[in-house]
Design a protein around this motif. Structure first.
Motif, PDB file in Angstrom:
ATOM      1  N   SER A 222       0.861  -1.186   0.000  1.00  0.00           N
ATOM      2  CA  SER A 222       0.000   0.000   0.000  1.00  0.00           C
ATOM      3  C   SER A 222       0.890   1.227   0.000  1.00  0.00           C
ATOM      4  O   SER A 222       2.110   1.136   0.174  1.00  0.00           O
ATOM      5  CB  SER A 222      -0.924   0.005   1.224  1.00  0.00           C
ATOM      6  OG  SER A 222      -0.178   0.227   2.414  1.00  0.00           O
ATOM      7  N   GLY A 223       0.273   2.374  -0.157  1.00  0.00           N
ATOM      8  CA  GLY A 223       1.047   3.612  -0.186  1.00  0.00           C
ATOM      9  C   GLY A 223       1.696   3.946   1.132  1.00  0.00           C
ATOM     10  O   GLY A 223       2.674   4.695   1.174  1.00  0.00           O
ATOM     11  N   THR A 224       1.182   3.382   2.218  1.00  0.00           N
ATOM     12  CA  THR A 224       1.723   3.688   3.550  1.00  0.00           C
ATOM     13  C   THR A 224       2.533   2.544   4.139  1.00  0.00           C
ATOM     14  O   THR A 224       3.090   2.676   5.224  1.00  0.00           O
ATOM     15  CB  THR A 224       0.576   4.030   4.522  1.00  0.00           C
ATOM     16  OG1 THR A 224      -0.326   2.916   4.594  1.00  0.00           O
ATOM     17  CG2 THR A 224      -0.182   5.266   4.053  1.00  0.00           C
ATOM     18  N   ALA A 225       2.611   1.421   3.445  1.00  0.00           N
ATOM     19  CA  ALA A 225       3.288   0.243   3.993  1.00  0.00           C
ATOM     20  C   ALA A 225       4.800   0.454   4.033  1.00  0.00           C
ATOM     21  O   ALA A 225       5.405   0.868   3.050  1.00  0.00           O
ATOM     22  CB  ALA A 225       2.959  -0.988   3.165  1.00  0.00           C
ATOM     23  N   ARG A 226       5.392   0.127   5.177  1.00  0.00           N
ATOM     24  CA  ARG A 226       6.856   0.126   5.272  1.00  0.00           C
ATOM     25  C   ARG A 226       7.428  -1.117   4.604  1.00  0.00           C
ATOM     26  O   ARG A 226       8.537  -1.110   4.085  1.00  0.00           O
ATOM     27  CB  ARG A 226       7.286   0.168   6.739  1.00  0.00           C
ATOM     28  CG  ARG A 226       7.125   1.528   7.414  1.00  0.00           C
ATOM     29  CD  ARG A 226       7.710   1.481   8.813  1.00  0.00           C
ATOM     30  NE  ARG A 226       6.862   0.741   9.726  1.00  0.00           N
ATOM     31  CZ  ARG A 226       7.254   0.256  10.898  1.00  0.00           C
ATOM     32  NH1 ARG A 226       8.517   0.400  11.280  1.00  0.00           N
ATOM     33  NH2 ARG A 226       6.424  -0.394  11.687  1.00  0.00           N
ATOM     34  N   GLY A 227       6.680  -2.190   4.660  1.00  0.00           N
ATOM     35  CA  GLY A 227       7.076  -3.443   4.039  1.00  0.00           C
ATOM     36  C   GLY A 227       5.850  -4.317   3.903  1.00  0.00           C
ATOM     37  O   GLY A 227       4.819  -4.066   4.513  1.00  0.00           O
ATOM     38  N   TRP A 228       5.966  -5.367   3.102  1.00  0.00           N
ATOM     39  CA  TRP A 228       4.822  -6.247   2.906  1.00  0.00           C
ATOM     40  C   TRP A 228       5.304  -7.616   2.452  1.00  0.00           C
ATOM     41  O   TRP A 228       6.452  -7.791   2.042  1.00  0.00           O
ATOM     42  CB  TRP A 228       3.837  -5.654   1.905  1.00  0.00           C
ATOM     43  CG  TRP A 228       4.384  -5.499   0.505  1.00  0.00           C
ATOM     44  CD1 TRP A 228       4.325  -6.399  -0.517  1.00  0.00           C
ATOM     45  CD2 TRP A 228       5.098  -4.370  -0.006  1.00  0.00           C
ATOM     46  NE1 TRP A 228       4.946  -5.914  -1.633  1.00  0.00           N
ATOM     47  CE2 TRP A 228       5.426  -4.661  -1.351  1.00  0.00           C
ATOM     48  CE3 TRP A 228       5.491  -3.141   0.534  1.00  0.00           C
ATOM     49  CZ2 TRP A 228       6.135  -3.764  -2.156  1.00  0.00           C
ATOM     50  CZ3 TRP A 228       6.192  -2.257  -0.270  1.00  0.00           C
ATOM     51  CH2 TRP A 228       6.506  -2.572  -1.593  1.00  0.00           C
ATOM     52  N   VAL A 229       4.380  -8.576   2.514  1.00  0.00           N
ATOM     53  CA  VAL A 229       4.686  -9.933   2.070  1.00  0.00           C
ATOM     54  C   VAL A 229       3.947 -10.199   0.762  1.00  0.00           C
ATOM     55  O   VAL A 229       2.832  -9.726   0.556  1.00  0.00           O
ATOM     56  CB  VAL A 229       4.283 -10.981   3.128  1.00  0.00           C
ATOM     57  CG1 VAL A 229       5.107 -10.811   4.395  1.00  0.00           C
ATOM     58  CG2 VAL A 229       2.802 -10.910   3.454  1.00  0.00           C
TER      59      VAL A 229
END
Length: 310
Positions: A161-168
């Motif tokens: 997402s636009g605010t995610a610091r990181g993702w899986v």
């Protein structure tokens, strides 16, 4: 001690409000400086020059066998003394300005043995709640299987997402993290870590609030913080019978060390860890050498012969 040094101790105690333990350190440092001045055939402390101060530092290092940290403390006290004397206009320069103690050798990072790391990852508590067990295993597998920092793990969301610091990205088998210096990197997720991730995702909805984007959530449904991750890992390690206190960075060290032992590819390990400089990664070559040395000592017939003679 001369009255001048006693005045400085009084200044440190009364005006600076130093703690008793700090005053002990100050007293020891000033006594050492006074002893040096006497041994130097009446070396005048009020006329001490930089080259003489450098000589005192060398003597302290060579004759008294002080470690870098102790020497740094001594220098700090002496430097403070001459700032005080300069404020009283008793000296025209601080002879200890610019002098530094030798750098202390950086301790090698502590890593688990391969068998201990696998035992920790595969440990199962039959009495644990399924969601809690899945969460703990996911934490261990992502730290050890991907070499993540605890801050990177904490910041993972279930989706980009636009605010995610990181993702899986389960389908791609990758985690995307925001590391030090706001540098992004992608790390592959191995089979065991992917299985643990999928198992946790299947149960995550039992705990997570409907609008919570975080991958790792606690009983209240919100994002797990770094301290909570550390606490859960510590409890799991104790239950698994791990040989030492296990913390998230130890699993990162284990990831790097074991990967280097298997592949020998320092550049690849650097990329996976997100190190800007390869010299940071090179510390693991020393761990790799220690590992090889242990194998040699345990297996080589000449090593066994040498140890018997000892």
């Amino acid at each position: 001690m001369p009255a001048l040094l006693q005045d400085y101790l009084r200044h440190a105690r009364v005006e600076r409000g130093l703690a008793p333990r700090s005053l002990v350190i100050y007293t020891q440092a000033l006594r050492r400086l006074h002893a040096f001045s006497l041994e130097g055939k009446g070396l005048d402390l009020l006329r001490l020059r930089p080259n003489q101060a450098r000589g005192l530092l060398m003597r302290m290092h060579g004759e008294q066998d002080l470690g870098p940290r102790s020497m740094a403390l001594q220098l700090s006290v002496w430097r403070g003394l001459y700032r005080y004397l300069g404020g009283l206009r008793l000296v025209d320069l601080n002879p200890f300005d610019g002098l530094r103690a030798p750098k202390a050798a950086k301790p090698l990072p502590k890593a688990l043995a391969v068998d201990d790391a696998v035992q920790l990852a595969e440990h199962a508590d039959p009495d644990a709640e399924p969601a809690g067990e899945a969460l703990d295993r996911c934490i261990v597998e992502l730290l050890y299987g991907c070499g993540l920092r605890v801050s990177e793990l904490e910041g993972l969301d279930v989706a980009a997402s636009g605010t995610a610091r990181g993702w899986v990205d389960v389908q791609a088998g990758e985690v995307h993290v925001l590391g030090k210096g706001s540098k992004r990197r992608s790390v592959p997720v191995g089979r065991a870590a992917l299985q643990a991730l999928q198992a946790w995702l299947a149960l995550r909805g039992q705990s997570a609030r409907p609008d919570e984007p975080a991958l790792l959530v606690g009983a209240r449904g919100g994002r797990l913080g770094a301290s909570q991750i550390r606490a859960r890992l510590k409890a799991r390690a104790l239950a698994a019978g791990s040989p030492s206190h296990v913390h998230p960075h130890m699993l990162r060290h284990s990831f790097a060390s074991h990967l280097l032992q298997s592949s020998g590819d320092l550049r690849a390990v650097q990329e996976l860890l997100g190190h800007a400089n390869i010299t940071t990664t090179q510390v693991y070559t020393q761990l790799d050498y220690q590992h090889l040395a242990k194998i040699y000592d345990a297996a080589h017939p000449r090593a066994k012969l040498t140890s018997k003679k000892k």
